[in-house]
Design an enzyme around this catalytic site. Structure first.
Site, short mmCIF file in Angstrom:
data_model
loop_
_atom_site.label_atom_id
_atom_site.label_comp_id
_atom_site.label_asym_id
_atom_site.label_seq_id
_atom_site.Cartn_x
_atom_site.Cartn_y
_atom_site.Cartn_z
N ASP A 186 -0.66 -67.98 -51.31
CA ASP A 186 -0.20 -68.09 -49.92
C ASP A 186 -1.02 -67.26 -48.94
OD1 ASP A 186 1.89 -69.91 -50.40
OD2 ASP A 186 3.13 -68.32 -51.20
N ASN A 237 8.43 -74.27 -47.55
CA ASN A 237 9.84 -74.22 -47.94
C ASN A 237 10.39 -72.81 -48.09
OD1 ASN A 237 7.90 -74.43 -50.17
ND2 ASN A 237 9.67 -74.15 -51.50
N TYR A 238 9.48 -71.81 -48.28
CA TYR A 238 9.92 -70.44 -48.56
C TYR A 238 9.75 -69.55 -47.35
CZ TYR A 238 11.23 -69.44 -53.39
OH TYR A 238 11.92 -69.31 -54.55
N GLU A 239 10.53 -68.47 -47.31
CA GLU A 239 10.27 -67.41 -46.34
C GLU A 239 10.08 -66.10 -47.10
OE1 GLU A 239 12.11 -70.53 -44.86
OE2 GLU A 239 11.41 -69.18 -43.28
N ASP A 292 -4.88 -48.34 -49.56
CA ASP A 292 -5.95 -47.34 -49.53
C ASP A 292 -5.26 -46.02 -49.20
OD1 ASP A 292 -7.97 -45.63 -48.93
OD2 ASP A 292 -9.04 -46.98 -47.58
N ASP A 349 -12.48 -41.75 -53.20
CA ASP A 349 -11.65 -42.48 -52.24
C ASP A 349 -11.12 -43.72 -52.97
OD1 ASP A 349 -10.43 -43.54 -50.07
OD2 ASP A 349 -12.26 -43.87 -48.89
N HIS A 382 10.97 -65.64 -60.91
CA HIS A 382 12.10 -66.45 -60.45
C HIS A 382 12.58 -67.44 -61.49
CE1 HIS A 382 14.00 -68.48 -56.67
NE2 HIS A 382 14.86 -68.28 -57.65
CU LIG Z 1 11.16 -68.36 -56.02
#
Ligand SMILES: [Cu+2]
Length: 619
Positions: free
Chosen positions: A279, A361-363, A423, A564, A575
């Site tokens: 995503d 479809n997802y948030e 970081d 660093d 899920h």
């Molecule tokens: Cu899911």
């Protein structure tokens, strides 16, 4: 930006802008900056020409009004854009072939059809079209104009589309299991019973205003200071996070964000085998950030920050109220009731910096929270509509890789891997990651009752050991230690990464999605800071094969002692779908913490203000 490239590089109408981003100056320059200093203003754009599918990176000096570099990047596919998502839906919805195949299934009202385009991994693409910018589409049918767009999947039907020409290359008509009668609506007006009325108002009021200040993009609150940024890919970014410890401004982190999200669906069936969403890399969390509204997304005294992104023509677009800043009460910070009956209680206040992204479809709701005791919490809530699939017949059971959620309908298992890039600069840049394992000491003369619990601390010396796994048996955690700085008792100052919601990939290393994102094979990675190393599944994960990103960065086995460091924490939602996640999923909440460990000389919140309840006392 776009006009300079159009003028100097003859970027014509056939080109599209995959992204435009301000180039962050090198860390050393940012740290040396003082107000009034000029900063270079350079932007980088990724573009491709739809006519020949070639990709270029262009760097422009905005102040000088000139192109700094213009580079052809062979064999890559830039991220898909929101404009293309809408273009595909519009174009294919009126395509005669699509209209015909749907009418054969009894679907004739095209206004109720949603065509949802997804990207591919290269190995899963049809071989004859691997040189194209290729999308594949799910089709969905709403029951009514305001109905749930994702309640009725049109099964066994995929559209394969050339994203550059919008040419429909193939209609894969594999099977038709019909449209089961499901209870899939979530808007109260479409449900019976709809909405209850048994909640009384709950107002969050700050009559004297908030306790934080926002000066430009610099946020200051309860000893914390940071800058808030935003870009198309990561969405919100946090910079130069420090804590004022009794007057001393102490560094905690230079930059924190989400660098990748990988969502493999774990159902090998026809409808799902190509469903592996990246995503962030394939679409961009910033592009999919949605405006927040007062009293709904955030409650109380809210300060919003707008975000500016670009569309695929290179034009700026503003996401109003993209990020939300507010304080929250979170029960008790510390408390003790003395034997004589007197009590000292401090309410816990936290500063929340958040944004929401809608990924079809997802948030994903992202919250970074800062606490008075030096803790930092990173929380993600996954909500929205699950992908579901009909079964062939009423007597069919859900396949082993899914859960039955409604009549003849199952939701496939899947995983949401999120890679947080941090970081950290604990008291400055020279840091070492130390792995901490707890174990019980054997029973011995000195430990006759077997009580002794001890910790073993292992510094991670170089990048050959960069990938670390959580270990429940030893309650493993990690500390980012500054070997050059001590607290008042002589131990090195540190911040601890408290792992939460991590899970194994459970993927064969030869599987295409694993090869594209081996970063999900470990829960924590540590690398030496390199500004070119930003995207752990590769700069261009769309249609990728693999061999890019974090596993290539660590091949030089760079030193990690007193260096660093950049940490990559991989967490998310494993899920295993539930019936209660249907038809709209209540937020699934996952998180991890960063906590000071010997960073301070004692509890840094002892001087937190007492609460002053009106006319009452906590004593
Ligand atoms: Cu899911």
């Amino acid at each position: 930006m776009a006009s300079i490239l159009r003028r100097d590089q003859r970027v014509s109408e056939s080109w599209r802008f995959a992204s435009i981003e301000m180039q962050e100056p090198p860390k050393v320059e940012v740290k040396a900056w003082t107000p009034g200093d000029a900063m270079p203003r350079k932007a980088i754009a990724v573009l491709w020409d739809r006519e020949n599918n070639e990709t270029y990176e262009g760097v422009v000096d905005l102040a000088a009004d000139s192109v700094v570099s213009w580079t052809h990047i062979p064999d890559v596919t830039p991220n898909f854009t929101v404009d293309e998502y809408h273009d595909v839906d519009e174009a294919l919805r009126v395509h005669p072939g699509v209209v015909k195949v749907l009418s054969e299934r009894g679907i004739t009202d095209m206004s109720l059809v949603l065509i949802d385009v997804w990207t591919y991994g290269r190995e899963v693409m049809p071989a004859q079209w691997r040189d194209r910018r290729l999308g594949w589409c799910d089709l969905w049918l709403r029951k009514s104009p305001t109905g749930n767009p994702y309640a009725h999947p049109i099964s066994g039907l995929k559209l394969i589309v050339d994203m550059n020409t919008l040419e429909l290359l193939d209609i894969e008509d594999h099977h038709d299991y019909g449209l089961p009668e499901v209870d899939g609506e979530y808007v109260p007006e479409l449900r019976d019973p709809g909405e209850r009325d048994d909640l009384k108002p709950l107002d969050i009021v700050q009559p004297e205003g908030v306790s934080f200040t926002l000066d430009g993009n610099e946020l200051t609150w309860q000893n914390w200071k940071m800058r808030v940024g935003f870009n198309f890919r990561e969405g919100m970014t946090l910079h130069q996070i420090s804590f004022n410890d009794q007057g001393e401004e102490r560094d905690v982190a230079y930059r924190m964000s989400f660098a990748e999200m990988v969502v493999p669906y774990r159902d090998p069936g026809y409808d799902h085998y190509r469903r592996t969403a990246f995503d962030i890399g394939e679409w961009g969390l910033g592009y999919m950030t949605t405006s927040l509204s007062l009293g709904c997304d955030c409650l109380g005294e809210i300060t919003y920050i707008d975000a500016v992104i670009n569309n695929s023509k290179g034009e700026p677009e503003t996401i109003k109220q993209a990020m939300c800043l507010h304080e929250e009460d979170n029960a008790v910070l510390w408390k003790h009731v003395d034997g004589d009956g007197s009590a000292e209680v401090r309410r816990m206040r936290r500063m929340v910096v958040s944004f929401h992204a809608t990924v079809a479809n997802y948030e994903y709701l992202v919250y970074w929270r800062f606490y008075q005791d030096g803790n930092i919490e990173c929380e993600v809530r996954a909500t929205g509509a699950m992908v579901t699939t009909p079964l062939e017949s009423d007597s069919d059971k859900a396949p082993p890789s899914g859960t039955l959620v409604d009549t003849r309908t199952y939701a496939p298992f899947h995983q949401h891997f999120i890679v947080a890039r941090m970081d950290l600069d604990v008291d400055g840049e020279g840091n070492t990651l130390v792995e901490v394992d707890s174990s019980a000491a054997p029973i011995s003369k000195d430990n006759p009752y077997g009580l002794a619990l001890q910790t073993q601390q292992t510094p991670i010396a170089s990048e050959k050991d960069a990938g670390r796994d959580f270990n429940w048996e030893t309650q493993r955690a990690w500390k980012v230690v500054n070997p050059n700085k001590t607290n008042k008792l002589g131990s090195n100052t540190a911040y601890k990464i408290v792992p939460g919601d991590a899970f194994p990939a459970m993927l064969d290393e030869s599987s295409p999605v694993y090869k594209r994102a081996p970063v999900i094979g470990h829960q924590l990675w540590v690398t030496a800071e390199d500004p070119a190393e930003r995207w752990p599944a590769g700069d261009y994960p769309t249609q990728s094969v693999g061999g890019e990103g974090i596993t290539t960065w660590i091949k030089d086995d760079a030193n990690l002692i007193d260096e660093d460091l950049v940490l990559w924490y991989v967490f998310g939602v494993h899920h295993i779908t539930r019936i209660e996640d249907w038809p709209m999923m209540p937020s699934d909440t996952v998180s991890f913490w960063l906590k000071p460990f010997g960073f301070f000389d004692q509890n840094p919140s002892l001087d937190a203000p007492r609460s002053k309840p009106k006319g009452m006392s906590c004593h």
